[in-house]
Design an enzyme around this catalytic site. Structure first.
Site, PDB file in Angstrom:
ATOM      1  N   SER A 182       0.836  -1.166   0.126  1.00 20.23           N
ATOM      2  CA  SER A 182       0.006  -0.207   0.166  1.00 20.23           C
ATOM      3  C   SER A 182       0.788   1.205   0.019  1.00 20.23           C
ATOM      4  CB  SER A 182      -1.071  -0.026   1.116  1.00 20.23           C
ATOM      5  OG  SER A 182      -0.278  -0.005   2.540  1.00 20.23           O
ATOM      6  N   HIS A 210      -5.501  -3.287  -2.388  1.00 19.01           N
ATOM      7  CA  HIS A 210      -5.247  -2.489  -3.625  1.00 19.01           C
ATOM      8  C   HIS A 210      -5.099  -3.255  -5.030  1.00 19.01           C
ATOM      9  CE1 HIS A 210      -4.264   0.923  -1.031  1.00 19.01           C
ATOM     10  NE2 HIS A 210      -3.873  -0.070  -0.254  1.00 19.01           N
ATOM     11  N   LYS A 241     -11.467   0.922  -1.304  1.00 14.36           N
ATOM     12  CA  LYS A 241     -10.705   1.402  -2.609  1.00 14.36           C
ATOM     13  C   LYS A 241     -11.453   1.466  -3.880  1.00 14.36           C
ATOM     14  CE  LYS A 241      -7.624   0.514   0.771  1.00 14.36           C
ATOM     15  NZ  LYS A 241      -7.414   1.217   2.081  1.00 14.36           N
TER      16      LYS A 241
HETATM   17  C1  LIG Z   1      -3.592  -3.419   2.490  1.00 12.93           C
HETATM   18  C2  LIG Z   1      -4.841  -2.929   3.262  1.00 12.93           C
HETATM   19  N1  LIG Z   1      -5.462  -3.959   3.777  1.00 12.93           N
HETATM   20  C3  LIG Z   1      -6.459  -3.575   4.563  1.00 12.93           C
HETATM   21  C4  LIG Z   1      -6.867  -2.392   4.678  1.00 12.93           C
HETATM   22  C5  LIG Z   1      -8.159  -1.997   5.557  1.00 12.93           C
HETATM   23  O1  LIG Z   1      -9.437  -1.819   4.729  1.00 12.93           O
HETATM   24  P1  LIG Z   1     -10.603  -0.801   5.244  1.00 12.93           P
HETATM   25  O2  LIG Z   1     -10.101   0.685   4.820  1.00 12.93           O
HETATM   26  O3  LIG Z   1     -11.844  -1.376   4.483  1.00 12.93           O
HETATM   27  O4  LIG Z   1     -10.825  -1.103   6.705  1.00 12.93           O
HETATM   28  C6  LIG Z   1      -6.304  -1.353   4.110  1.00 12.93           C
HETATM   29  C7  LIG Z   1      -6.828   0.076   4.048  1.00 12.93           C
HETATM   30  O5  LIG Z   1      -6.335   1.036   4.357  1.00 12.93           O
HETATM   31  C8  LIG Z   1      -5.325  -1.598   3.071  1.00 12.93           C
HETATM   32  O6  LIG Z   1      -4.542  -0.899   2.583  1.00 12.93           O
END
Ligand SMILES: Cc1ncc(COP(=O)(O)O)c(C=O)c1O
Length: 394
Positions: A182, A210, A241
């Protein structure tokens, strides 16, 4: 003796940034999450959003959310486990399972809660969970909740993964990895990870927050991109996203999903996704599959941005996706870039230690399908101007 609230009173970091006019957090947006957003009455180009396909303001997505409110109301008033399962939750789960090529799926109220609940449910006392050192915080927190042992390996390093797996005993092993990382936008070496998993009898889970909407045929994600869907036992995704809403899911075989439905505490002890969000995600998946130009436009914008940044001499790290870092050095330089770019009409995010190593602070840029080529070029003109001004590039 330290009082409980001493740490609160002594917390100065954010206040110092606010005093210096460099505070980049909690900026208030007065419009939809789009390629242009309104802040303080002014329009700026948004290069800090995860709305990769530009669907958060799509008429069909918004209409679906409105219709769902009309039919089901504003909330479910309970957990999926008890009174909070609607027919549209089940339809969405079936659609998501088909999307990523798995037998079944279950949706949670956020992606974070998926990782907390799934890792906790699967990694028992005698098991190990093996994670990439730069995996997302929600994975790390899932490991903290689980009763098993957590082991970290060097970022995307298959030799290190091999050694880490070899050091585990004979009990269960779960490898959890971001499909697309990310912060730096590089892609997990999934072929290598699958090879290591087979060698050491480990199970693979990919967090495709992502990757969905970005990689694979019609945006079906990282496992699809590598043609390894059958080798990845669990595929996790979020709706915050590309899928234009909030919530998350885990997909796998029906048996594993059945187990998770009865063991994941963040699913059982928390309220279910509200109807409007469920309907928005469902419509977003349909639009993503139908409007394939979105993926193409996203990648066109990515190529333009990467070329412009590299041409100007920025260090873009290992990026391979629409998440592109520009490494700027010290934390303070990242904050200064962020502020100056905002003054020049561009919204970006600064990423500092400990999210990245000290001295490697970066500006995290991310693209949308709906950015025009002119907007990307204009934003890059500003990056070059401000980068030179602050001595990041010559
Ligand atoms: C790689 C990754 N996993 C999980 C999440 C968590 O997702 P959510 O925003 O739906 O809680 C994010 C978001 O920030 C992320 O970038």
């Amino acid at each position: 003796m330290m009082g409980l609230l001493d740490k609160v009173r002594n917390f100065q970091q954010a206040r110092d940034l606010q005093k210096a006019g460099l505070y980049p957090y909690f900026r208030v947006i007065e419009s939809a999450q789009e390629n242009l957003v309104r802040i303080g009455g002014r329009e700026v180009i948004m290069l800090g959003s995860n709305n990769y396909l530009g669907l958060t303001n799509h008429p069909r997505v918004k209409e679906a959310a409105k219709l769902a409110i009309d039919k089901y109301g504003s909330g479910c008033a309970g957990s999926r486990f008890l009174n909070g399962t609607l027919d549209i939750h089940i339809e969405l789960e079936e659609k998501l399972a088909r999307l990523v090529g798995k037998e079944a799926a279950v949706v949670f109220s956020t992606g974070m809660m998926v990782n907390l609940g799934v890792i906790y449910a699967l990694v028992g006392r005698s098991d190990s969970v093996i994670v990439d050192r730069v995996d997302h915080a929600s994975i790390i927190d899932g490991c903290r909740l689980a009763f098993g042992t957590t082991r970290k390996y060097l970022h995307n390093d298959m030799v290190a993964l091999d050694k880490t797996l070899a050091a585990c005993d004979d009990n269960g092993k779960l490898i959890v990895v971001d499909g697309v990382f990310s912060m730096h936008g590089d892609i997990a070496d999934l072929p290598g990870i699958v090879r290591m998993a087979e060698k050491h009898s480990a199970v693979v889970m990919v967090d495709d927050a992502h990757g969905i909407g970005v990689l694979g045929k019609q945006g079906r994600g990282t496992a699809n991109h590598f043609d390894l869907t059958d080798k990845v036992h669990l595929i996790m995704g979020t709706f915050s996203k590309s899928l234009a809403s909030v919530g998350g899911f885990i997909a796998s075989d029906a048996e594993t999903i059945h187990f998770i439905q009865h063991m994941a505490r963040s699913l059982i002890f928390s309220a279910s996704m509200p109807p409007a969000s469920v309907a928005a995600v469902s419509a977003a998946v349909d639009v993503m599959l139908e409007e394939e130009w979105r993926g193409a436009a996203l990648w066109r914008n990515t190529r333009i941005m990467l070329e412009r940044l590299q041409e100007a001499g920025f260090d873009t790290g290992p990026s391979q996706t629409p998440i592109i870092p520009a490494v700027v050095g010290e934390d303070v330089v990242a904050f200064q870039m962020c502020r100056r770019l905002f003054e020049e009409g561009v919204f970006v995010n600064s990423v500092i230690s400990p999210a990245v190593e000290k001295g490697n602070a970066l500006i995290r840029l991310s693209l949308m399908a709906t950015h025009t080529e002119d907007q990307v070029h204009l934003a890059m003109d500003k990056m070059v101007k401000v980068g030179r001004e602050l001595g990041v590039i010559s």
